[in-house]
Design a protein around this motif. Structure first.
Motif, PDB file in Angstrom:
ATOM      1  N   ILE A 224       0.838  -1.283  -0.142  1.00 56.10           N
ATOM      2  CA  ILE A 224       0.011   0.026   0.013  1.00 56.10           C
ATOM      3  C   ILE A 224       0.952   1.095  -0.129  1.00 56.10           C
ATOM      4  O   ILE A 224       0.649   2.168  -0.849  1.00 56.10           O
ATOM      5  N   LEU A 225       1.974   1.225   0.935  1.00 62.06           N
ATOM      6  CA  LEU A 225       2.847   2.433   0.810  1.00 62.06           C
ATOM      7  C   LEU A 225       3.573   2.771  -0.260  1.00 62.06           C
ATOM      8  O   LEU A 225       3.653   3.984  -0.901  1.00 62.06           O
ATOM      9  N   MET A 226       3.884   1.628  -1.007  1.00 65.33           N
ATOM     10  CA  MET A 226       4.506   1.947  -2.479  1.00 65.33           C
ATOM     11  C   MET A 226       3.587   2.395  -3.288  1.00 65.33           C
ATOM     12  O   MET A 226       4.301   3.005  -4.073  1.00 65.33           O
ATOM     13  N   ASN A 227       2.323   1.944  -3.336  1.00 65.92           N
ATOM     14  CA  ASN A 227       1.520   2.557  -4.233  1.00 65.92           C
ATOM     15  C   ASN A 227       1.407   3.888  -3.733  1.00 65.92           C
ATOM     16  O   ASN A 227       0.962   4.978  -4.904  1.00 65.92           O
ATOM     17  N   LEU A 228       1.375   4.406  -2.821  1.00 65.04           N
ATOM     18  CA  LEU A 228       1.062   5.702  -2.233  1.00 65.04           C
ATOM     19  C   LEU A 228       2.211   6.645  -2.566  1.00 65.04           C
ATOM     20  O   LEU A 228       2.329   7.860  -3.241  1.00 65.04           O
ATOM     21  N   LEU A 229       3.524   6.028  -2.694  1.00 62.80           N
ATOM     22  CA  LEU A 229       4.698   6.729  -3.185  1.00 62.80           C
ATOM     23  C   LEU A 229       4.709   7.007  -4.514  1.00 62.80           C
ATOM     24  O   LEU A 229       5.368   7.716  -4.985  1.00 62.80           O
ATOM     25  N   ARG A 230       3.773   6.380  -5.260  1.00 63.96           N
ATOM     26  CA  ARG A 230       3.764   6.698  -6.979  1.00 63.96           C
ATOM     27  C   ARG A 230       2.895   7.618  -7.185  1.00 63.96           C
ATOM     28  O   ARG A 230       2.436   7.742  -8.316  1.00 63.96           O
ATOM     29  N   GLU A 231       1.976   8.103  -6.276  1.00 61.46           N
ATOM     30  CA  GLU A 231       0.939   9.192  -6.360  1.00 61.46           C
ATOM     31  C   GLU A 231       1.288  10.426  -7.199  1.00 61.46           C
ATOM     32  O   GLU A 231       2.500  10.682  -7.064  1.00 61.46           O
ATOM     33  N   SER A 232       0.437  11.027  -8.031  1.00 61.44           N
ATOM     34  CA  SER A 232       0.785  12.358  -8.489  1.00 61.44           C
ATOM     35  C   SER A 232       0.911  13.438  -7.671  1.00 61.44           C
ATOM     36  O   SER A 232       1.550  14.402  -7.759  1.00 61.44           O
ATOM     37  N   SER A 233       0.063  13.033  -6.552  1.00 64.32           N
ATOM     38  CA  SER A 233       0.101  14.194  -5.577  1.00 64.32           C
ATOM     39  C   SER A 233       1.493  14.269  -4.659  1.00 64.32           C
ATOM     40  O   SER A 233       1.823  13.372  -4.200  1.00 64.32           O
ATOM     41  N   LYS A 234       2.248  15.439  -4.593  1.00 65.78           N
ATOM     42  CA  LYS A 234       3.332  15.755  -4.067  1.00 65.78           C
ATOM     43  C   LYS A 234       3.137  15.467  -2.439  1.00 65.78           C
ATOM     44  O   LYS A 234       4.021  14.924  -1.748  1.00 65.78           O
TER      45      LYS A 234
ATOM     46  N   ILE B  62      18.603   0.801   0.579  1.00 65.59           N
ATOM     47  CA  ILE B  62      17.782  -0.074  -0.437  1.00 65.59           C
ATOM     48  C   ILE B  62      19.073  -0.514  -1.395  1.00 65.59           C
ATOM     49  O   ILE B  62      18.908  -1.827  -1.864  1.00 65.59           O
ATOM     50  N   ALA B  63      19.869   0.007  -1.700  1.00 59.59           N
ATOM     51  CA  ALA B  63      21.050  -0.146  -2.734  1.00 59.59           C
ATOM     52  C   ALA B  63      21.931  -1.538  -2.068  1.00 59.59           C
ATOM     53  O   ALA B  63      22.364  -2.489  -2.857  1.00 59.59           O
ATOM     54  N   ALA B  64      22.063  -1.534  -0.637  1.00 59.40           N
ATOM     55  CA  ALA B  64      22.997  -2.434  -0.054  1.00 59.40           C
ATOM     56  C   ALA B  64      22.273  -3.604   0.249  1.00 59.40           C
ATOM     57  O   ALA B  64      22.671  -4.627   0.536  1.00 59.40           O
ATOM     58  N   LEU B  65      21.043  -3.856   0.085  1.00 61.61           N
ATOM     59  CA  LEU B  65      20.069  -4.810   0.607  1.00 61.61           C
ATOM     60  C   LEU B  65      20.482  -6.324  -0.277  1.00 61.61           C
ATOM     61  O   LEU B  65      20.572  -6.301  -1.568  1.00 61.61           O
ATOM     62  N   GLU B  66      20.426  -7.285   0.477  1.00 53.70           N
ATOM     63  CA  GLU B  66      20.607  -8.567  -0.078  1.00 53.70           C
ATOM     64  C   GLU B  66      19.450  -9.436   0.114  1.00 53.70           C
ATOM     65  O   GLU B  66      18.765  -9.534   1.354  1.00 53.70           O
TER      66      GLU B  66
ATOM     67  N   ILE C  40      10.563  -7.949  -1.321  1.00 54.88           N
ATOM     68  CA  ILE C  40       9.684  -7.011  -2.019  1.00 54.88           C
ATOM     69  C   ILE C  40      10.516  -5.959  -2.316  1.00 54.88           C
ATOM     70  O   ILE C  40      10.792  -5.324  -3.478  1.00 54.88           O
ATOM     71  N   LEU C  41      11.487  -5.405  -1.583  1.00 53.01           N
ATOM     72  CA  LEU C  41      12.303  -4.376  -1.649  1.00 53.01           C
ATOM     73  C   LEU C  41      13.451  -4.565  -2.786  1.00 53.01           C
ATOM     74  O   LEU C  41      13.664  -3.848  -3.725  1.00 53.01           O
ATOM     75  N   VAL C  42      14.012  -5.677  -2.695  1.00 51.71           N
ATOM     76  CA  VAL C  42      14.902  -6.061  -3.544  1.00 51.71           C
ATOM     77  C   VAL C  42      14.288  -6.296  -5.027  1.00 51.71           C
ATOM     78  O   VAL C  42      15.017  -5.843  -5.973  1.00 51.71           O
ATOM     79  N   ALA C  43      13.135  -6.957  -5.220  1.00 53.83           N
ATOM     80  CA  ALA C  43      12.458  -7.066  -6.325  1.00 53.83           C
ATOM     81  C   ALA C  43      12.067  -5.646  -6.973  1.00 53.83           C
ATOM     82  O   ALA C  43      12.113  -5.621  -8.414  1.00 53.83           O
ATOM     83  N   ASN C  44      11.907  -4.607  -6.193  1.00 57.09           N
ATOM     84  CA  ASN C  44      11.447  -3.482  -6.638  1.00 57.09           C
ATOM     85  C   ASN C  44      12.480  -2.344  -6.831  1.00 57.09           C
ATOM     86  O   ASN C  44      12.338  -1.264  -6.646  1.00 57.09           O
ATOM     87  N   ARG C  45      13.931  -2.841  -6.342  1.00 55.69           N
ATOM     88  CA  ARG C  45      14.856  -1.912  -6.027  1.00 55.69           C
ATOM     89  C   ARG C  45      15.260  -0.827  -7.218  1.00 55.69           C
ATOM     90  O   ARG C  45      15.092   0.379  -6.838  1.00 55.69           O
TER      91      ARG C  45
END
Length: 339
Positions: free
Chosen positions: A261-271, A332-336, A297-302
């Motif tokens: 849900i949070l990742m979807n909200l991050l993609r909203e057009s509203s700043k 996120i960049a360092a996640l394994e 999930i974080l790695v798959a969407n990195r």
């Protein structure tokens, strides 16, 4: 000679007693349209209510007198007149309703011998809170009862009663009512309920975690209404970033459904939605004990996340925001992936 027969100015208690008699008249239904005295009595009630408001708040010529305020407060709660005023509110005209609403709101803050006697009274008369909450279902009364309710919630015992009652579930619907003013007022009351009294809120969220966040996510964060989403993601951030809710926060950020849900909200057009979502999203990433499915999930969407964060700017310069963003990008960049 004329001056000898001037009527004495009315004391606050005189004004109160006359108001009480008029409210009893209204409550008994004596104020039916066929009553020849009705108009006169309703005008008198309007004048008295205005005067009570003036005693409690002061006016352009004078400040309120604390002794008069304490006297009025005692009278209101001693004789159950608060109940009368709340019950009679729908029968009053608009201006009198507004004045009565201000009177009830002010009484919540008045101390008598260093005690908020409104709090003790409402603990014993919780059915009045039921009336105020149900007011959101009445277009004419919602905003008046809403103002009263927000003031009553200043008392911790009242907030606890509302949170522990079945009424709390109704707010998820009230916040989505089609009337904008009423839905905004319900959202403001809901926020007050969930942020004012820290220990009561922490206990409520811990005990009611499953159903509460299921409703919060589906009805508010995933609402089709932009304003509902914006208010709700801001409220979620306020709750989770509060130290007293640390246990609840850890549980919330360990759920893959919540992360989606949070990742979807991050993609909203509203700043503004994006910014508030970022403040909650960073808690998922910063969690040092991330469950394996959160990491996956974080790695798959990195790459998508890093791209989105690279382009993510807020309108005004904010060093803390930039520092948080840099830290999240690094994490996120360092996640394994974990097995």
């Amino acid at each position: 000679m004329k001056g000898l027969f001037k009527s004495k100015p009315r004391t606050p208690v005189d004004v109160f007693r006359q108001t009480r008699d008029l409210l009893i008249y209204v409550d008994r239904g004596s104020s039916s349209l066929s009553d020849p005295k009705r108009e006169e009595k309703m005008a008198e009630l309007a004048k008295n209510t205005r005067e009570l408001k003036s005693i409690l708040y002061g006016n352009s010529e004078s400040e309120p007198v604390s002794e008069a305020c304490a006297q009025l407060t005692q009278e209101f709660f001693r004789e159950n007149t608060l109940r009368l005023l709340i019950i009679c509110l729908p029968k009053l005209n608009l201006e009198t309703r507004k004045d009565a609403t201000q009177v009830v709101a002010n009484l919540q803050r008045q101390q008598v011998n260093s005690r908020l006697i409104a709090s003790d009274y409402l603990e014993k008369n919780t059915d009045l809170l039921d009336i105020l909450i149900a007011g959101y279902e009445n277009t004419d009364m919602a905003l008046h009862y809403g103002v009263m309710l927000k003031e009553c919630i200043r008392h911790q015992s009242v907030a606890r009663y509302v949170l522990e009652s079945p009424h709390v579930k109704k707010f998820f619907d009230y916040i989505q009512l089609p009337n904008f003013d009423i839905s905004a007022d319900a959202a403001a009351t809901f926020k007050e309920l969930l942020t004012r009294h820290k220990s009561t809120v922490a206990e409520f969220l811990s005990k009611n975690y499953d159903w509460f966040f299921a409703e919060f996510n589906s009805k508010l964060l995933e609402s089709a209404n932009y304003i509902t989403r914006r208010q709700s993601i801001k409220l979620l951030g306020d709750m989770l970033l509060d130290r007293s809710n640390a246990v609840v926060m850890t549980r919330y950020v360990s759920s893959r459904d919540n992360l989606r849900i949070l990742m979807n909200l991050l993609r909203e057009s509203s700043k503004s939605i994006q910014t508030e979502a970022f403040h909650v999203f960073k808690l998922f990433v910063a969690n040092q004990n991330k469950p394996p499915d959160i990491v996956s999930i974080l790695v798959a969407n990195r790459s998508k996340l890093l791209r989105l964060l690279a382009d993510f700017k807020i309108d005004k310069e904010d060093e803390q925001f930039e520092a948080d963003k840099a830290q999240i990008v690094k994490e996120i960049a360092a996640l394994e992936p974990r097995e």
